[in-house]
Design an enzyme around this catalytic site. Structure first.
Site, PDB file in Angstrom:
ATOM      1  N   LEU A 257      -1.918  -4.130  -3.233  1.00  0.00           N
ATOM      2  CA  LEU A 257      -1.045  -3.568  -2.188  1.00  0.00           C
ATOM      3  C   LEU A 257      -0.270  -2.351  -2.695  1.00  0.00           C
ATOM      4  O   LEU A 257       0.200  -2.313  -3.831  1.00  0.00           O
ATOM      5  CB  LEU A 257      -0.076  -4.642  -1.692  1.00  0.00           C
ATOM      6  CG  LEU A 257      -0.739  -5.904  -1.118  1.00  0.00           C
ATOM      7  CD1 LEU A 257       0.338  -6.878  -0.621  1.00  0.00           C
ATOM      8  CD2 LEU A 257      -1.722  -5.577   0.004  1.00  0.00           C
ATOM      9  N   HIS A 258      -0.152  -1.355  -1.805  1.00  0.00           N
ATOM     10  CA  HIS A 258       0.580  -0.123  -2.126  1.00  0.00           C
ATOM     11  C   HIS A 258       1.489   0.224  -0.948  1.00  0.00           C
ATOM     12  O   HIS A 258       1.600  -0.562   0.009  1.00  0.00           O
ATOM     13  CB  HIS A 258      -0.392   1.012  -2.467  1.00  0.00           C
ATOM     14  CG  HIS A 258      -1.492   1.210  -1.463  1.00  0.00           C
ATOM     15  ND1 HIS A 258      -1.257   1.577  -0.155  1.00  0.00           N
ATOM     16  CD2 HIS A 258      -2.845   1.065  -1.552  1.00  0.00           C
ATOM     17  CE1 HIS A 258      -2.396   1.686   0.495  1.00  0.00           C
ATOM     18  NE2 HIS A 258      -3.392   1.368  -0.322  1.00  0.00           N
TER      19      HIS A 258
ATOM     20  N   VAL B 287      -0.238   6.683   5.036  1.00  0.00           N
ATOM     21  CA  VAL B 287       0.800   7.029   4.060  1.00  0.00           C
ATOM     22  C   VAL B 287       0.144   7.817   2.920  1.00  0.00           C
ATOM     23  O   VAL B 287      -0.931   7.435   2.432  1.00  0.00           O
ATOM     24  CB  VAL B 287       1.491   5.765   3.516  1.00  0.00           C
ATOM     25  CG1 VAL B 287       2.516   6.123   2.441  1.00  0.00           C
ATOM     26  CG2 VAL B 287       2.153   4.992   4.651  1.00  0.00           C
TER      27      VAL B 287
ATOM     28  N   GLY C 159      -5.749  -6.754  -0.671  1.00  0.00           N
ATOM     29  CA  GLY C 159      -4.872  -6.825  -1.836  1.00  0.00           C
ATOM     30  C   GLY C 159      -4.738  -5.488  -2.540  1.00  0.00           C
ATOM     31  O   GLY C 159      -5.046  -4.445  -1.974  1.00  0.00           O
TER      32      GLY C 159
ATOM     33  N   HIS D 255       0.131  -0.279   2.599  1.00  0.00           N
ATOM     34  CA  HIS D 255       0.191  -1.661   3.075  1.00  0.00           C
ATOM     35  C   HIS D 255       1.628  -2.037   3.457  1.00  0.00           C
ATOM     36  O   HIS D 255       1.862  -2.714   4.449  1.00  0.00           O
ATOM     37  CB  HIS D 255      -0.314  -2.625   1.990  1.00  0.00           C
ATOM     38  CG  HIS D 255      -1.741  -2.408   1.574  1.00  0.00           C
ATOM     39  ND1 HIS D 255      -2.086  -1.956   0.326  1.00  0.00           N
ATOM     40  CD2 HIS D 255      -2.908  -2.583   2.242  1.00  0.00           C
ATOM     41  CE1 HIS D 255      -3.403  -1.878   0.228  1.00  0.00           C
ATOM     42  NE2 HIS D 255      -3.935  -2.247   1.376  1.00  0.00           N
TER      43      HIS D 255
ATOM     44  N   SER E 142      -4.626   4.730  -1.603  1.00  0.00           N
ATOM     45  CA  SER E 142      -5.777   3.838  -1.540  1.00  0.00           C
ATOM     46  C   SER E 142      -5.763   2.957  -2.779  1.00  0.00           C
ATOM     47  O   SER E 142      -5.368   3.407  -3.870  1.00  0.00           O
ATOM     48  CB  SER E 142      -7.076   4.658  -1.523  1.00  0.00           C
ATOM     49  OG  SER E 142      -8.175   3.834  -1.867  1.00  0.00           O
ATOM     50  N   SER E 143      -6.190   1.715  -2.596  1.00  0.00           N
ATOM     51  CA  SER E 143      -6.277   0.821  -3.756  1.00  0.00           C
ATOM     52  C   SER E 143      -7.224   1.390  -4.806  1.00  0.00           C
ATOM     53  O   SER E 143      -7.117   1.062  -5.989  1.00  0.00           O
ATOM     54  CB  SER E 143      -6.776  -0.554  -3.307  1.00  0.00           C
ATOM     55  OG  SER E 143      -5.933  -1.066  -2.301  1.00  0.00           O
ATOM     56  N   ARG E 144      -8.160   2.241  -4.372  1.00  0.00           N
ATOM     57  CA  ARG E 144      -9.151   2.792  -5.316  1.00  0.00           C
ATOM     58  C   ARG E 144      -8.610   3.988  -6.100  1.00  0.00           C
ATOM     59  O   ARG E 144      -9.248   4.415  -7.062  1.00  0.00           O
ATOM     60  CB  ARG E 144     -10.429   3.177  -4.573  1.00  0.00           C
ATOM     61  CG  ARG E 144     -11.211   1.967  -4.046  1.00  0.00           C
ATOM     62  CD  ARG E 144     -12.492   2.384  -3.346  1.00  0.00           C
ATOM     63  NE  ARG E 144     -13.346   1.245  -3.035  1.00  0.00           N
ATOM     64  CZ  ARG E 144     -13.465   0.692  -1.817  1.00  0.00           C
ATOM     65  NH1 ARG E 144     -12.769   1.169  -0.802  1.00  0.00           N
ATOM     66  NH2 ARG E 144     -14.282  -0.327  -1.617  1.00  0.00           N
TER      67      ARG E 144
HETATM   68  P1  AMP Z   1      -7.475  -2.460   2.480  1.00  0.00           P
HETATM   69  O1  AMP Z   1      -6.651  -3.394   1.655  1.00  0.00           O
HETATM   70  O2  AMP Z   1      -7.840  -1.193   1.792  1.00  0.00           O
HETATM   71  O3  AMP Z   1      -8.620  -3.143   3.175  1.00  0.00           O
HETATM   72  O4  AMP Z   1      -6.522  -1.985   3.649  1.00  0.00           O
HETATM   73  C1  AMP Z   1      -5.801  -2.897   4.436  1.00  0.00           C
HETATM   74  C2  AMP Z   1      -5.162  -2.164   5.581  1.00  0.00           C
HETATM   75  O5  AMP Z   1      -4.285  -1.154   5.070  1.00  0.00           O
HETATM   76  C3  AMP Z   1      -6.179  -1.437   6.470  1.00  0.00           C
HETATM   77  O6  AMP Z   1      -5.813  -1.580   7.835  1.00  0.00           O
HETATM   78  C4  AMP Z   1      -6.064  -0.019   6.010  1.00  0.00           C
HETATM   79  O7  AMP Z   1      -6.427   0.929   6.998  1.00  0.00           O
HETATM   80  C5  AMP Z   1      -4.600   0.079   5.662  1.00  0.00           C
HETATM   81  N1  AMP Z   1      -4.352   1.175   4.733  1.00  0.00           N
HETATM   82  C6  AMP Z   1      -5.032   1.474   3.603  1.00  0.00           C
HETATM   83  N2  AMP Z   1      -4.547   2.593   3.040  1.00  0.00           N
HETATM   84  C7  AMP Z   1      -3.534   3.015   3.837  1.00  0.00           C
HETATM   85  C8  AMP Z   1      -2.626   4.132   3.800  1.00  0.00           C
HETATM   86  N3  AMP Z   1      -2.679   5.039   2.822  1.00  0.00           N
HETATM   87  N4  AMP Z   1      -1.716   4.245   4.789  1.00  0.00           N
HETATM   88  C9  AMP Z   1      -1.651   3.332   5.795  1.00  0.00           C
HETATM   89  N5  AMP Z   1      -2.466   2.261   5.886  1.00  0.00           N
HETATM   90  C10 AMP Z   1      -3.397   2.114   4.920  1.00  0.00           C
END
Ligand code: AMP
Length: 278
Positions: free
Chosen positions: A30-31, A173, A28, A34, A182-184
């Site tokens: 989401l950016h 991205v 979640g 995602h 990053s969500s963080r």
């Molecule tokens: P997360 O919600 O952070 O667990 O990420 C979910 C999915 O999105 C994972 O497969 C991540 O590798 C991917 N993801 C996270 N950040 C990025 C990004 N900046 N660009 C592309 N994919 C991403």
């Protein structure tokens, strides 16, 4: 068709249409990163399932599970705007029964690099991803190269356990200034954000060099120049399939990966480089 919100296996079974299914697992918040995964999924399958689950199993006791961002309503809007068919949003109780016993071990590859800093993390990731695969039964699943070791381990799991899903890796991205989404990132102050730019800058400096020793030195110099606000955990140049260190004579694709804390926020980033014979 309106977006279906599935909470459990029954909901998922009801939502099935019989066509090819693509799964995008997420936690979640989401950016654009995602969104890019969802677009790849949309292009590859008849039905797109996005899972949104902050997986307690992959957080260590001193990590940020409780403060991890949860923005479900906004996430639903993102999914709607990207034409997602099903959002799978289980509760932790539904995913993990109190009497559960069996889980996956990620092996040696799960104990090095990111796994050395986060013991048990990849065991938790693989366990939840296999459960998601069993629940959703996707033909294709999309993962970001941003989490390169996670992607390598998922490919390993699929090969080792004969999981019937195709794995697609998606490019990272970034913000226009290079910061990987990053969500963080939302926890970074304006000053933190400036410090955090050293990660992608270091990777680019490394990528401009021809051989492992010079790649590592150039990237390290940028990290050192960032000062004490950047608390570097690791900088490694590794084989993308095994995450073992690239030796000086290494040729072919290698991943230059970095992890660091800025304030209390831990960030990771990586670039894939191609090392050619001199
Ligand atoms: P997360 O919600 O952070 O667990 O990420 C979910 C999915 O999105 C994972 O497969 C991540 O590798 C991917 N993801 C996270 N950040 C990025 C990004 N900046 N660009 C592309 N994919 C991403």
């Amino acid at each position: 068709m309106d977006l279906i919100i599935a909470r459990n296996r029954d909901d998922l079974v009801k939502a099935r249409t019989g066509g090819e299914v693509a799964l995008v697992p997420t936690m979640g918040a989401l950016h654009e990163g995602h969104r890019s995964l969802i677009r790849l999924a949309r292009a590859r399958a008849d039905q797109v399932v996005v899972s949104i689950f902050v997986n307690p199993l992959q957080f260590g006791p001193s990590e940020d599970f409780s403060r991890y961002p949860r923005t479900f309503d906004a996430d639903l809007e993102v999914c709607r705007s990207e034409g997602v068919d099903v959002v799978f949003h289980p509760s932790a109780d539904d995913m993990y029964h109190p009497d559960r016993q069996v889980s996956l071990r990620s092996g040696r590859m799960g104990e090095i690099v990111e796994g050395a800093s986060r013991p048990g993390h990849f065991d938790g990731v693989l366990t939840v991803v296999l459960k998601l695969f069993n629940l959703v039964q996707p033909h294709v699943a999309i993962f970001g190269q941003k989490d390169a070791q996670q992607l390598a381990l998922i490919r390993r799991m699929v090969a080792d356990l004969d999981v019937p899903a195709e794995i697609i890796g998606a490019p990272t991205v970034r913000e226009p200034d290079g910061l990987a989404l990053s969500s963080r990132n939302r926890y970074l102050s304006a000053a933190d954000r400036q410090v955090a730019l050293a990660l992608s800058r270091a990777l680019r400096a490394g990528a401009a060099e021809p051989v492992p020793s010079r790649i590592r030195a150039a990237a390290q110099a940028v990290l050192d120049a960032a000062g004490p606000e950047l608390d570097v955990d690791y900088l490694v140049l590794v084989d993308p399939a095994t995450f073992t260190e690239a030796q000086e004579s290494y040729m072919g694709e290698a991943v230059l990966a970095v992890a660091a804390k800025v304030g209390s926020t831990r960030l990771i980033d990586n670039l894939t480089l191609t090392l050619n014979p001199a």
